[in-house]
Design a protein around this motif. Sequence first.
Motif, mmCIF file in Angstrom:
data_model
loop_
_atom_site.group_PDB
_atom_site.id
_atom_site.type_symbol
_atom_site.label_atom_id
_atom_site.label_comp_id
_atom_site.label_asym_id
_atom_site.label_seq_id
_atom_site.Cartn_x
_atom_site.Cartn_y
_atom_site.Cartn_z
ATOM 1 N N GLY A 56 0.806 -1.220 0.000
ATOM 2 C CA GLY A 56 0.000 0.000 0.000
ATOM 3 C C GLY A 56 0.832 1.260 0.000
ATOM 4 O O GLY A 56 0.357 2.328 -0.409
ATOM 5 N N GLY A 86 -14.981 6.740 -0.359
ATOM 6 C CA GLY A 86 -14.259 5.759 -1.153
ATOM 7 C C GLY A 86 -13.790 4.583 -0.309
ATOM 8 O O GLY A 86 -13.888 3.421 -0.730
ATOM 9 N N ARG A 87 -13.305 4.859 0.892
ATOM 10 C CA ARG A 87 -12.882 3.785 1.795
ATOM 11 C C ARG A 87 -14.060 2.889 2.164
ATOM 12 O O ARG A 87 -13.928 1.657 2.226
ATOM 13 C CB ARG A 87 -12.291 4.394 3.057
ATOM 14 C CG ARG A 87 -10.939 5.054 2.892
ATOM 15 C CD ARG A 87 -10.664 5.967 4.066
ATOM 16 N NE ARG A 87 -9.264 6.289 4.218
ATOM 17 C CZ ARG A 87 -8.799 7.195 5.073
ATOM 18 N NH1 ARG A 87 -9.645 7.864 5.829
ATOM 19 N NH2 ARG A 87 -7.510 7.444 5.168
ATOM 20 N N VAL A 90 -14.886 0.627 -0.769
ATOM 21 C CA VAL A 90 -13.872 -0.428 -0.936
ATOM 22 C C VAL A 90 -14.062 -1.523 0.100
ATOM 23 O O VAL A 90 -14.064 -2.726 -0.225
ATOM 24 C CB VAL A 90 -12.461 0.173 -0.838
ATOM 25 C CG1 VAL A 90 -11.405 -0.936 -0.771
ATOM 26 C CG2 VAL A 90 -12.188 1.083 -2.014
ATOM 27 N N THR A 110 -5.320 -6.318 -3.388
ATOM 28 C CA THR A 110 -6.153 -5.301 -4.055
ATOM 29 C C THR A 110 -6.629 -4.247 -3.068
ATOM 30 O O THR A 110 -6.543 -3.037 -3.329
ATOM 31 C CB THR A 110 -7.362 -5.963 -4.729
ATOM 32 O OG1 THR A 110 -6.903 -6.918 -5.690
ATOM 33 C CG2 THR A 110 -8.229 -4.924 -5.422
ATOM 34 N N VAL A 111 -7.123 -4.690 -1.930
ATOM 35 C CA VAL A 111 -7.601 -3.746 -0.919
ATOM 36 C C VAL A 111 -6.462 -2.864 -0.415
ATOM 37 O O VAL A 111 -6.619 -1.655 -0.247
ATOM 38 C CB VAL A 111 -8.273 -4.487 0.248
ATOM 39 C CG1 VAL A 111 -8.672 -3.512 1.354
ATOM 40 C CG2 VAL A 111 -9.499 -5.247 -0.236
ATOM 41 N N VAL A 114 -5.609 -0.168 -3.126
ATOM 42 C CA VAL A 114 -6.633 0.880 -3.243
ATOM 43 C C VAL A 114 -6.618 1.784 -2.013
ATOM 44 O O VAL A 114 -6.728 3.013 -2.119
ATOM 45 C CB VAL A 114 -8.027 0.254 -3.444
ATOM 46 C CG1 VAL A 114 -9.099 1.346 -3.446
ATOM 47 C CG2 VAL A 114 -8.067 -0.529 -4.746
ATOM 48 N N ALA A 117 -3.842 4.365 -2.227
ATOM 49 C CA ALA A 117 -4.153 5.486 -3.124
ATOM 50 C C ALA A 117 -5.139 6.454 -2.480
ATOM 51 O O ALA A 117 -4.985 7.675 -2.584
ATOM 52 C CB ALA A 117 -4.714 4.951 -4.444
ATOM 53 N N VAL A 118 -6.155 5.934 -1.805
ATOM 54 C CA VAL A 118 -7.150 6.800 -1.157
ATOM 55 C C VAL A 118 -6.515 7.586 -0.015
ATOM 56 O O VAL A 118 -6.803 8.777 0.177
ATOM 57 C CB VAL A 118 -8.344 5.965 -0.654
ATOM 58 C CG1 VAL A 118 -9.323 6.843 0.121
ATOM 59 C CG2 VAL A 118 -9.070 5.314 -1.826
#
Length: 409
Positions: A56, A86-87, A90, A110-111, A114, A117-118
């Motif tokens: 991450g 967004g969180r 997700v 994947t989590v 993402v 980025a958030v």
Amino acid sequence: MSVDVFPPLRRDRRVQGWILSTAISQAGDMAWYVGLAWSAAQVTTPAGAGLVMGIGALPKALVLLYGGALADRFDGRRTMILANLGRIVVLTIAAVVLLAWGLSLALLLTVAVVFGAVDALYTPASGTLPRRMVRSDDLVKLSAGSQLAHRLAVFVGAPLGGLLVASGGLATVMIVDAVSYVVIALALAFVVKPRLPQPVSTSGSIRADLRAGFAYLRRDTRARTLVIAFSGLNLCVGPVLAVGLVQRTHAAGWGPGALGLFEACSGIFAAVGALVAMRWKPANLARSGLLALVVQAAGCVLIGLVPQLGMFVAMAMIGATAGIASAQLSAAFQQTVDPSYLGRSFSIVNLSDEAMMPVAMTAFGAFISLTSIPLACAAIGTAFGALMIWSAARVRSDPSPVGHGIAAP
């Protein structure tokens, strides 16, 4: 703007709502971190688990500077609300996938990506909020109160994550963390409303904003010095505590229980330091905070040298000065940096953690292997202390707070 707009912090519901909702979110994050680490250990090798916990940082490092530019171009509070939404999305989708198809390494990776980025969008935007919420004189108290709340959140969130993942699995942890984001999103939408407008960037593009941000730091000596000092602080103390302390404890045969006690000692004294910062009002916040960190640098040196009882002294020095200096330097940073560049400056400081910290950890470990724990701790502690003294000399004068209507009464 008149200072009458700002109520005393003890009666400021907006600030109290900000601190409380942030603490709830941080407790959820800590629970998620524990749940993610445990789940990764169940589905993959130690190398794979390390990849899950570290991957991450890559998207966060890549997006962070752009996140800072966006924070200065658009309303920071709205950016934070959108990032939290967004969180939530997700985590909700990930929980559904987990319940339908089970736990997998691909899902965890994947989590993690993402989320990184958030976070790169949320973190710089959050750095622009304190300046718009309280008077300049109250920034230290706000920072110290946030520190105390954060430490309590970590204390609650870590065991909570262990209990949740053990009883309900990772999906339960995801749901709890999503609820914590709902709390802070609602608080930002309805309670935590900034009292001052946010000056926005007028450059033609995000890339132009980034160039303007670096140009600002080149011409503003005081702001540049604080950015360098913060980056050096992170890169010096982090390796000593994460690598040096562990290696010294292991080499001395004190056991993991002693390591936990050392960490607890640091946390307790950091809370005490934050309480001291609420009461102590030095004439020059930046210089006071930087000189306090010289004591922290001495604590880093002691970690490689002293016997077990002395380690508690060293950790107390590190914790207490962290509590004091973090509050003072955070306030000084908010007061010093031009409000139009807060997001970008904040993102540059955070970039040292995301992009350079893994390198610093690895290099410090290699340095220990090539020399010894005492020599490595002494070298990095001395370099850290020298950087803080150099920085303190460059911020000797204490300018009036810059900005739009933020003034002492």
